[in-house]
Motif scaffolding. Structure first.
Motif, PDB file in Angstrom:
ATOM      1  N   ASN A 151      48.027  28.547 -44.414  1.00  0.00           N
ATOM      2  CA  ASN A 151      47.524  29.639 -45.245  1.00  0.00           C
ATOM      3  C   ASN A 151      47.514  29.184 -46.695  1.00  0.00           C
ATOM      4  O   ASN A 151      48.580  29.009 -47.313  1.00  0.00           O
ATOM      5  CB  ASN A 151      48.402  30.882 -45.084  1.00  0.00           C
ATOM      6  N   VAL A 152      46.327  28.967 -47.258  1.00  0.00           N
ATOM      7  CA  VAL A 152      46.203  28.554 -48.657  1.00  0.00           C
ATOM      8  C   VAL A 152      46.281  29.795 -49.540  1.00  0.00           C
ATOM      9  O   VAL A 152      45.393  30.639 -49.511  1.00  0.00           O
ATOM     10  CB  VAL A 152      44.885  27.787 -48.897  1.00  0.00           C
ATOM     11  N   SER A 153      47.357  29.886 -50.324  1.00  0.00           N
ATOM     12  CA  SER A 153      47.541  31.063 -51.180  1.00  0.00           C
ATOM     13  C   SER A 153      46.812  30.936 -52.503  1.00  0.00           C
ATOM     14  O   SER A 153      46.330  31.921 -53.060  1.00  0.00           O
ATOM     15  CB  SER A 153      49.030  31.281 -51.456  1.00  0.00           C
ATOM     16  N   GLN A 154      46.736  29.690 -53.031  1.00  0.00           N
ATOM     17  CA  GLN A 154      46.081  29.450 -54.315  1.00  0.00           C
ATOM     18  C   GLN A 154      45.448  28.067 -54.298  1.00  0.00           C
ATOM     19  O   GLN A 154      45.949  27.148 -53.641  1.00  0.00           O
ATOM     20  CB  GLN A 154      47.096  29.505 -55.465  1.00  0.00           C
ATOM     21  N   GLN A 155      44.340  27.917 -55.022  1.00  0.00           N
ATOM     22  CA  GLN A 155      43.730  26.609 -55.247  1.00  0.00           C
ATOM     23  C   GLN A 155      43.668  26.379 -56.751  1.00  0.00           C
ATOM     24  O   GLN A 155      43.146  27.210 -57.482  1.00  0.00           O
ATOM     25  CB  GLN A 155      42.331  26.534 -54.638  1.00  0.00           C
ATOM     26  N   VAL A 156      44.231  25.259 -57.185  1.00  0.00           N
ATOM     27  CA  VAL A 156      44.296  24.981 -58.624  1.00  0.00           C
ATOM     28  C   VAL A 156      43.760  23.582 -58.897  1.00  0.00           C
ATOM     29  O   VAL A 156      43.579  22.776 -57.982  1.00  0.00           O
ATOM     30  CB  VAL A 156      45.744  25.106 -59.149  1.00  0.00           C
ATOM     31  N   ASN A 157      43.530  23.296 -60.176  1.00  0.00           N
ATOM     32  CA  ASN A 157      42.883  22.042 -60.547  1.00  0.00           C
ATOM     33  C   ASN A 157      43.828  20.895 -60.840  1.00  0.00           C
ATOM     34  O   ASN A 157      43.402  19.741 -60.882  1.00  0.00           O
ATOM     35  CB  ASN A 157      41.983  22.264 -61.773  1.00  0.00           C
ATOM     36  N   ASP A 158      45.113  21.181 -61.080  1.00  0.00           N
ATOM     37  CA  ASP A 158      45.986  20.084 -61.488  1.00  0.00           C
ATOM     38  C   ASP A 158      47.394  20.272 -60.946  1.00  0.00           C
ATOM     39  O   ASP A 158      47.802  21.364 -60.540  1.00  0.00           O
ATOM     40  CB  ASP A 158      46.024  19.956 -63.013  1.00  0.00           C
ATOM     41  N   LEU A 159      48.141  19.189 -60.956  1.00  0.00           N
ATOM     42  CA  LEU A 159      49.479  19.144 -60.394  1.00  0.00           C
ATOM     43  C   LEU A 159      50.455  20.054 -61.130  1.00  0.00           C
ATOM     44  O   LEU A 159      51.234  20.780 -60.501  1.00  0.00           O
ATOM     45  CB  LEU A 159      49.982  17.690 -60.435  1.00  0.00           C
ATOM     46  N   GLN A 160      50.430  20.038 -62.449  1.00  0.00           N
ATOM     47  CA  GLN A 160      51.389  20.829 -63.204  1.00  0.00           C
ATOM     48  C   GLN A 160      51.225  22.323 -62.917  1.00  0.00           C
ATOM     49  O   GLN A 160      52.225  23.057 -62.809  1.00  0.00           O
ATOM     50  CB  GLN A 160      51.234  20.555 -64.708  1.00  0.00           C
ATOM     51  N   THR A 161      49.984  22.774 -62.792  1.00  0.00           N
ATOM     52  CA  THR A 161      49.755  24.182 -62.464  1.00  0.00           C
ATOM     53  C   THR A 161      50.263  24.492 -61.069  1.00  0.00           C
ATOM     54  O   THR A 161      50.879  25.545 -60.834  1.00  0.00           O
ATOM     55  CB  THR A 161      48.260  24.526 -62.561  1.00  0.00           C
ATOM     56  N   ALA A 162      50.030  23.570 -60.132  1.00  0.00           N
ATOM     57  CA  ALA A 162      50.516  23.762 -58.766  1.00  0.00           C
ATOM     58  C   ALA A 162      52.039  23.892 -58.749  1.00  0.00           C
ATOM     59  O   ALA A 162      52.602  24.778 -58.082  1.00  0.00           O
ATOM     60  CB  ALA A 162      50.072  22.594 -57.887  1.00  0.00           C
TER      61      ALA A 162
END
Length: 300
Positions: free
Chosen positions: A216-227
């Motif tokens: 289950n993908v809860s969020q998709q982000v562009n960079d590691l630090q945000t993840a």
């Protein structure tokens, strides 16, 4: 054919309308129309299909647009490098990288290269596919990424397979027992980077799917630090390369997985068939040493 013809064509192709393209180029539409027609006559190919509401690229036009952009980028990179060399009397060596490889030995390689006072190192944060295009136009000399991409003009070298580890919120229940992919699959995944594939997110999710596990993908982000920030906020877990453990974030625990073959490649990309110059030979020597250290366990 002159460079201005390529600039005019690219503007017309991107705008899909000669009026808007002329405005973008700060010129009148009739001269632009004549220049595009002259270009088509010189090529002997129709680049556009003229429609009442604008322009549509022909198959030949689509191919020419890709090549024109590469030529334009190559000229720009050549001009910039020429100016740097003239100003600093240094050899310019450009490196492309995805952020996750910068937590390992890449900084060591750059520090060693910078000891050469006649060498100027330029760094570009680029996804692996962007690195391939940058290599083809001469923007970078070598790239470090994670994805295998087939291209006749670029050769890729697998340096090593790096284990993946799980980043979970500090004190999470997943850290109370040996961690498996099956246990992880019950929790939301913070995926990165987002965007068109293939990318890191595709690889990590495929590791679950190949084991018959749904995720289950809860969020998709562009960079590691945000993840990692979302993980710290208890939005889910994410998989990261082992080198990321060096961040030592107090609000995130990095856990080793007991499953086998949970890894991601570290890949070096270079222009195919190009004889290495003295700088590239030095880079290859340093890289060989660093990779040997990694494989032999002298560096985690």
């Amino acid at each position: 054919m002159e460079l201005r013809h390529l600039r005019y064509f690219i503007a017309a192709a991107e705008e899909g309308n000669l009026t808007r393209a002329a405005e973008k180029l700060f010129m009148a539409q009739p001269p632009l129309t004549r220049q595009i027609k002259q270009l088509e006559e010189e090529l002997g190919v129709a680049l556009f299909i003229r429609k009442p509401r604008g322009l549509e690229l022909t198959p030949g036009g689509e191919y020419f647009l890709e090549q024109a952009r590469q030529i334009q980028d190559k000229v720009k990179a050549t001009v910039e490098d020429t100016r740097r060399i003239a100003e600093h009397r240094k050899t310019v060596f450009s490196i492309g990288f995805v952020p996750s490889v910068f937590y390992g030995q890449l900084p060591k390689m750059i520090r060693r290269l910078r000891q050469n006072k006649n060498l100027e190192i330029l760094l570009y944060e680029l996804k692996t596919r962007e690195q391939v295009e940058a290599l083809k136009v001469g923007k970078i000399d070598i790239g470090f990424g994670r994805i295998n991409i087939e291209d006749p003009d670029v050769e890729q070298q697998l340096l090593f397979a790096e284990p993946l580890i799980a980043a979970v919120p500090e004190g999470h229940v997943l850290g109370q027992q040996p961690l498996t992919m099956q246990a992880l699959s019950a929790w939301p995944l913070v995926a990165f980077p987002s965007g068109p594939g293939p990318n890191f997110s595709d690889i990590t999710q495929a590791l679950f799917h190949s084991r018959g596990l749904k995720i289950n993908v809860s969020q998709q982000v562009n960079d590691l630090q945000t993840a990692l920030s979302l993980v710290a906020s208890d939005m889910g877990f994410t998989l990261v390369p082992e080198q990321v453990r060096k961040l030592h974030r107090e609000d995130v625990d990095f856990l080793t997985l007991i499953d086998s073959d949970i890894s991601i490649p570290v890949i070096a990309s270079r222009r195919r068939g190009e004889a290495p110059n003295s700088v590239m030979r030095l880079v290859n020597t340093i890289l060989h040493e660093l990779v040997d250290n990694r494989l032999s366990g002298r560096y985690p």
